[in-house]
Design a protein around this motif. Structure first.
Motif, PDB file in Angstrom:
ATOM      1  N   MET A   1       0.842  -1.189   0.000  1.00  0.00           N
ATOM      2  CA  MET A   1       0.000   0.000   0.000  1.00  0.00           C
ATOM      3  C   MET A   1       0.879   1.242   0.000  1.00  0.00           C
ATOM      4  SD  MET A   1      -3.394  -0.343   0.426  1.00  0.00           S
ATOM      5  CE  MET A   1      -4.610  -1.452   1.021  1.00  0.00           C
ATOM      6  N   ASN A   2       0.397   2.243  -0.697  1.00  0.00           N
ATOM      7  CA  ASN A   2       1.115   3.509  -0.636  1.00  0.00           C
ATOM      8  C   ASN A   2       0.417   4.432   0.348  1.00  0.00           C
ATOM      9  OD1 ASN A   2      -1.057   4.525  -2.043  1.00  0.00           O
ATOM     10  ND2 ASN A   2      -0.010   4.611  -4.005  1.00  0.00           N
ATOM     11  N   GLY A   3       0.847   5.658   0.467  1.00  0.00           N
ATOM     12  CA  GLY A   3       0.348   6.588   1.454  1.00  0.00           C
ATOM     13  C   GLY A   3      -1.131   6.926   1.350  1.00  0.00           C
ATOM     14  N   ASN A   4      -1.751   6.821   0.185  1.00  0.00           N
ATOM     15  CA  ASN A   4      -3.160   7.202   0.059  1.00  0.00           C
ATOM     16  C   ASN A   4      -4.101   6.008   0.136  1.00  0.00           C
ATOM     17  OD1 ASN A   4      -2.932   6.005  -2.429  1.00  0.00           O
ATOM     18  ND2 ASN A   4      -3.206   7.886  -3.624  1.00  0.00           N
ATOM     19  N   GLY A   5      -3.611   4.848   0.599  1.00  0.00           N
ATOM     20  CA  GLY A   5      -4.475   3.704   0.815  1.00  0.00           C
ATOM     21  C   GLY A   5      -4.723   2.825  -0.391  1.00  0.00           C
ATOM     22  N   THR A   6      -4.055   3.089  -1.497  1.00  0.00           N
ATOM     23  CA  THR A   6      -4.229   2.236  -2.669  1.00  0.00           C
ATOM     24  C   THR A   6      -3.009   1.343  -2.821  1.00  0.00           C
ATOM     25  OG1 THR A   6      -3.247   3.866  -4.142  1.00  0.00           O
ATOM     26  CG2 THR A   6      -5.646   3.921  -3.922  1.00  0.00           C
ATOM     27  N   SER A   7      -3.208   0.171  -3.361  1.00  0.00           N
ATOM     28  CA  SER A   7      -2.069  -0.712  -3.590  1.00  0.00           C
ATOM     29  C   SER A   7      -1.379  -0.322  -4.892  1.00  0.00           C
ATOM     30  CB  SER A   7      -2.521  -2.171  -3.634  1.00  0.00           C
ATOM     31  OG  SER A   7      -3.434  -2.370  -4.673  1.00  0.00           O
ATOM     32  N   GLN A   8      -0.097  -0.660  -4.991  1.00  0.00           N
ATOM     33  CA  GLN A   8       0.674  -0.305  -6.177  1.00  0.00           C
ATOM     34  C   GLN A   8       1.304  -1.554  -6.772  1.00  0.00           C
ATOM     35  OE1 GLN A   8       3.307   3.055  -5.898  1.00  0.00           O
ATOM     36  NE2 GLN A   8       4.741   2.181  -7.340  1.00  0.00           N
ATOM     37  N   THR A   9       1.255  -1.641  -8.103  1.00  0.00           N
ATOM     38  CA  THR A   9       1.852  -2.741  -8.833  1.00  0.00           C
ATOM     39  C   THR A   9       2.811  -2.165  -9.860  1.00  0.00           C
ATOM     40  OG1 THR A   9      -0.177  -4.031  -8.600  1.00  0.00           O
ATOM     41  CG2 THR A   9       1.351  -4.716 -10.315  1.00  0.00           C
ATOM     42  N   LYS A  10       3.995  -2.758  -9.962  1.00  0.00           N
ATOM     43  CA  LYS A  10       4.945  -2.370 -11.001  1.00  0.00           C
ATOM     44  C   LYS A  10       4.901  -3.413 -12.098  1.00  0.00           C
ATOM     45  CE  LYS A  10       8.284   0.103  -8.170  1.00  0.00           C
ATOM     46  NZ  LYS A  10       9.674   0.155  -7.714  1.00  0.00           N
ATOM     47  N   LEU A  11       4.794  -2.953 -13.337  1.00  0.00           N
ATOM     48  CA  LEU A  11       4.769  -3.846 -14.485  1.00  0.00           C
ATOM     49  C   LEU A  11       5.869  -3.469 -15.459  1.00  0.00           C
ATOM     50  CD1 LEU A  11       0.946  -3.999 -15.293  1.00  0.00           C
ATOM     51  CD2 LEU A  11       2.303  -5.644 -14.007  1.00  0.00           C
ATOM     52  N   LYS A  12       6.658  -4.445 -15.834  1.00  0.00           N
ATOM     53  CA  LYS A  12       7.670  -4.220 -16.868  1.00  0.00           C
ATOM     54  C   LYS A  12       7.019  -4.508 -18.213  1.00  0.00           C
ATOM     55  CE  LYS A  12      12.195  -5.650 -18.569  1.00  0.00           C
ATOM     56  NZ  LYS A  12      13.333  -6.575 -18.378  1.00  0.00           N
ATOM     57  N   VAL A  13       6.968  -3.497 -19.050  1.00  0.00           N
ATOM     58  CA  VAL A  13       6.360  -3.578 -20.378  1.00  0.00           C
ATOM     59  C   VAL A  13       7.476  -3.452 -21.406  1.00  0.00           C
ATOM     60  CG1 VAL A  13       4.725  -2.535 -21.985  1.00  0.00           C
ATOM     61  CG2 VAL A  13       4.243  -2.499 -19.526  1.00  0.00           C
ATOM     62  N   VAL A  14       7.570  -4.439 -22.303  1.00  0.00           N
ATOM     63  CA  VAL A  14       8.601  -4.425 -23.333  1.00  0.00           C
ATOM     64  C   VAL A  14       7.936  -4.255 -24.691  1.00  0.00           C
ATOM     65  CG1 VAL A  14      10.499  -5.709 -24.402  1.00  0.00           C
ATOM     66  CG2 VAL A  14      10.098  -5.898 -21.945  1.00  0.00           C
ATOM     67  N   LEU A  15       8.386  -3.260 -25.439  1.00  0.00           N
ATOM     68  CA  LEU A  15       7.896  -3.011 -26.790  1.00  0.00           C
ATOM     69  C   LEU A  15       8.799  -3.736 -27.777  1.00  0.00           C
ATOM     70  CD1 LEU A  15       7.356   0.788 -26.319  1.00  0.00           C
ATOM     71  CD2 LEU A  15       5.558  -0.796 -26.953  1.00  0.00           C
ATOM     72  N   ILE A  16       8.196  -4.598 -28.611  1.00  0.00           N
ATOM     73  CA  ILE A  16       8.969  -5.303 -29.630  1.00  0.00           C
ATOM     74  C   ILE A  16       8.271  -5.164 -30.973  1.00  0.00           C
ATOM     75  CG2 ILE A  16      10.006  -6.950 -28.013  1.00  0.00           C
ATOM     76  CD1 ILE A  16       8.034  -9.042 -29.001  1.00  0.00           C
ATOM     77  N   GLY A  17       9.004  -5.391 -32.026  1.00  0.00           N
ATOM     78  CA  GLY A  17       8.488  -5.297 -33.384  1.00  0.00           C
ATOM     79  C   GLY A  17       9.578  -4.789 -34.309  1.00  0.00           C
ATOM     80  N   ASP A  18       9.253  -4.763 -35.588  1.00  0.00           N
ATOM     81  CA  ASP A  18      10.211  -4.318 -36.594  1.00  0.00           C
ATOM     82  C   ASP A  18      10.644  -2.866 -36.366  1.00  0.00           C
ATOM     83  OD1 ASP A  18       9.935  -6.786 -37.770  1.00  0.00           O
ATOM     84  OD2 ASP A  18       9.051  -6.044 -39.628  1.00  0.00           O
ATOM     85  N   ALA A  19      11.750  -2.509 -36.995  1.00  0.00           N
ATOM     86  CA  ALA A  19      12.238  -1.130 -36.957  1.00  0.00           C
ATOM     87  C   ALA A  19      11.221  -0.208 -37.623  1.00  0.00           C
ATOM     88  CB  ALA A  19      13.584  -1.032 -37.671  1.00  0.00           C
ATOM     89  N   ALA A  20      11.104   0.997 -37.119  1.00  0.00           N
ATOM     90  CA  ALA A  20      10.295   2.071 -37.699  1.00  0.00           C
ATOM     91  C   ALA A  20       8.790   1.860 -37.614  1.00  0.00           C
ATOM     92  CB  ALA A  20      10.706   2.338 -39.146  1.00  0.00           C
ATOM     93  N   VAL A  21       8.332   0.979 -36.689  1.00  0.00           N
ATOM     94  CA  VAL A  21       6.884   0.818 -36.522  1.00  0.00           C
ATOM     95  C   VAL A  21       6.318   1.814 -35.519  1.00  0.00           C
ATOM     96  CG1 VAL A  21       6.895  -1.618 -37.181  1.00  0.00           C
ATOM     97  CG2 VAL A  21       7.032  -0.999 -34.754  1.00  0.00           C
ATOM     98  N   GLY A  22       7.199   2.495 -34.793  1.00  0.00           N
ATOM     99  CA  GLY A  22       6.759   3.505 -33.834  1.00  0.00           C
ATOM    100  C   GLY A  22       6.927   3.103 -32.379  1.00  0.00           C
ATOM    101  N   LYS A  23       7.763   2.110 -32.100  1.00  0.00           N
ATOM    102  CA  LYS A  23       7.964   1.673 -30.721  1.00  0.00           C
ATOM    103  C   LYS A  23       8.531   2.795 -29.853  1.00  0.00           C
ATOM    104  CE  LYS A  23      10.707  -1.707 -31.699  1.00  0.00           C
ATOM    105  NZ  LYS A  23      10.882  -1.413 -33.123  1.00  0.00           N
ATOM    106  N   THR A  24       9.548   3.459 -30.338  1.00  0.00           N
ATOM    107  CA  THR A  24      10.147   4.542 -29.569  1.00  0.00           C
ATOM    108  C   THR A  24       9.146   5.668 -29.379  1.00  0.00           C
ATOM    109  OG1 THR A  24      12.344   3.960 -30.362  1.00  0.00           O
ATOM    110  CG2 THR A  24      12.060   6.191 -29.470  1.00  0.00           C
ATOM    111  N   SER A  25       8.387   5.978 -30.388  1.00  0.00           N
ATOM    112  CA  SER A  25       7.363   7.016 -30.255  1.00  0.00           C
ATOM    113  C   SER A  25       6.299   6.622 -29.243  1.00  0.00           C
ATOM    114  CB  SER A  25       6.710   7.299 -31.608  1.00  0.00           C
ATOM    115  OG  SER A  25       7.658   7.831 -32.507  1.00  0.00           O
ATOM    116  N   LEU A  26       5.923   5.347 -29.218  1.00  0.00           N
ATOM    117  CA  LEU A  26       4.969   4.875 -28.214  1.00  0.00           C
ATOM    118  C   LEU A  26       5.548   5.022 -26.812  1.00  0.00           C
ATOM    119  CD1 LEU A  26       3.569   1.652 -29.912  1.00  0.00           C
ATOM    120  CD2 LEU A  26       2.228   3.660 -29.267  1.00  0.00           C
ATOM    121  N   SER A  27       6.828   4.686 -26.654  1.00  0.00           N
ATOM    122  CA  SER A  27       7.429   4.782 -25.325  1.00  0.00           C
ATOM    123  C   SER A  27       7.636   6.236 -24.919  1.00  0.00           C
ATOM    124  CB  SER A  27       8.742   3.999 -25.245  1.00  0.00           C
ATOM    125  OG  SER A  27       9.734   4.588 -26.042  1.00  0.00           O
ATOM    126  N   VAL A  28       7.997   7.088 -25.845  1.00  0.00           N
ATOM    127  CA  VAL A  28       8.166   8.504 -25.533  1.00  0.00           C
ATOM    128  C   VAL A  28       6.810   9.119 -25.201  1.00  0.00           C
ATOM    129  CG1 VAL A  28       8.780  10.765 -26.491  1.00  0.00           C
ATOM    130  CG2 VAL A  28      10.290   8.811 -26.825  1.00  0.00           C
TER     131      VAL A  28
END
Length: 184
Positions: A1-28
């Motif tokens: 739980m964090n300070g405001n009473g809600t639980s927190q979850t960390k998720l590792k999200v990996v973007l994969i796919g061909d070059a120039a599909v917009g992965k970096t733009s999605l992450s930015v």
């Protein structure tokens, strides 16, 4: 739980796919770390962008090793990036944990006049492989918030019954991924 009473979850999200599909733009567009509240639970997304060029493909498994979510991105205006999805799914099968959740994302939906992959075609592919599917535009921000809200909902149980996220990708002798009983 964090300070405001809600639980927190960390998720590792990996973007994969061909070059120039917009992965970096999605992450930015997603600021590389993003927090959202889903069902009163704070979810912090740690977004990892991978290179889609062939010479860097060998390091992608290291990114996937402890990932919670893989976003397989393709460019709706470049058919070959959609046709290469099976290669990326095989890499997931070989390198990602069995518990990984997978999303298929058609990026650049702001370029409708240049579309080479129909929404229906991609939706059918996603259904056949048990993948969550959404089209986005990293340029305009269309559906980016929705993508992460839906991914967050999967982890708090909201969408699990609506989408077939309880199946995973396996690779047959023909090299084509098919769904199995694992989670992806």
């Amino acid at each position: 739980m964090n300070g405001n009473g809600t639980s927190q979850t960390k998720l590792k999200v990996v973007l994969i796919g061909d070059a120039a599909v917009g992965k970096t733009s999605l992450s930015v567009r997603s600021y590389c770390t993003r927090s959202l509240y889903v069902d009163n639970k704070k979810i912090m997304f740690q977004i990892w962008d991978t290179a889609g060029t062939e010479r860097f493909k060998s390091i992608v498994p290291f990114y996937l090793r402890d990932a919670d979510v893989a976003i397989v991105a393709y460019d709706i205006t470049e058919r070959n990036t959609f046709e290469n999805i099976n290669q990326w799914l095989r890499l997931l099968q070989e390198s990602a944990p069995e518990t990984i959740k997978c999303a298929l994302v058609g990026n650049k939906c702001d370029l409708l006049e240049k579309r080479q992959v129909t929404t229906q075609e991609a939706h059918t592919f996603a259904d056949e492989h048990g993948l969550y599917f959404l089209e986005t535009s990293a340029k305009t921000g269309q559906n980016i918030q929705q993508l992460f809200m839906d991914i967050g909902s999967i982890f708090v149980g909201g969408l699990l019954k609506q989408h077939r996220h309880n199946s995973a990708i396996t690779v047959t002798e023909s090299g084509e991924p098919v769904t199995s009983g694992k989670c992806c």
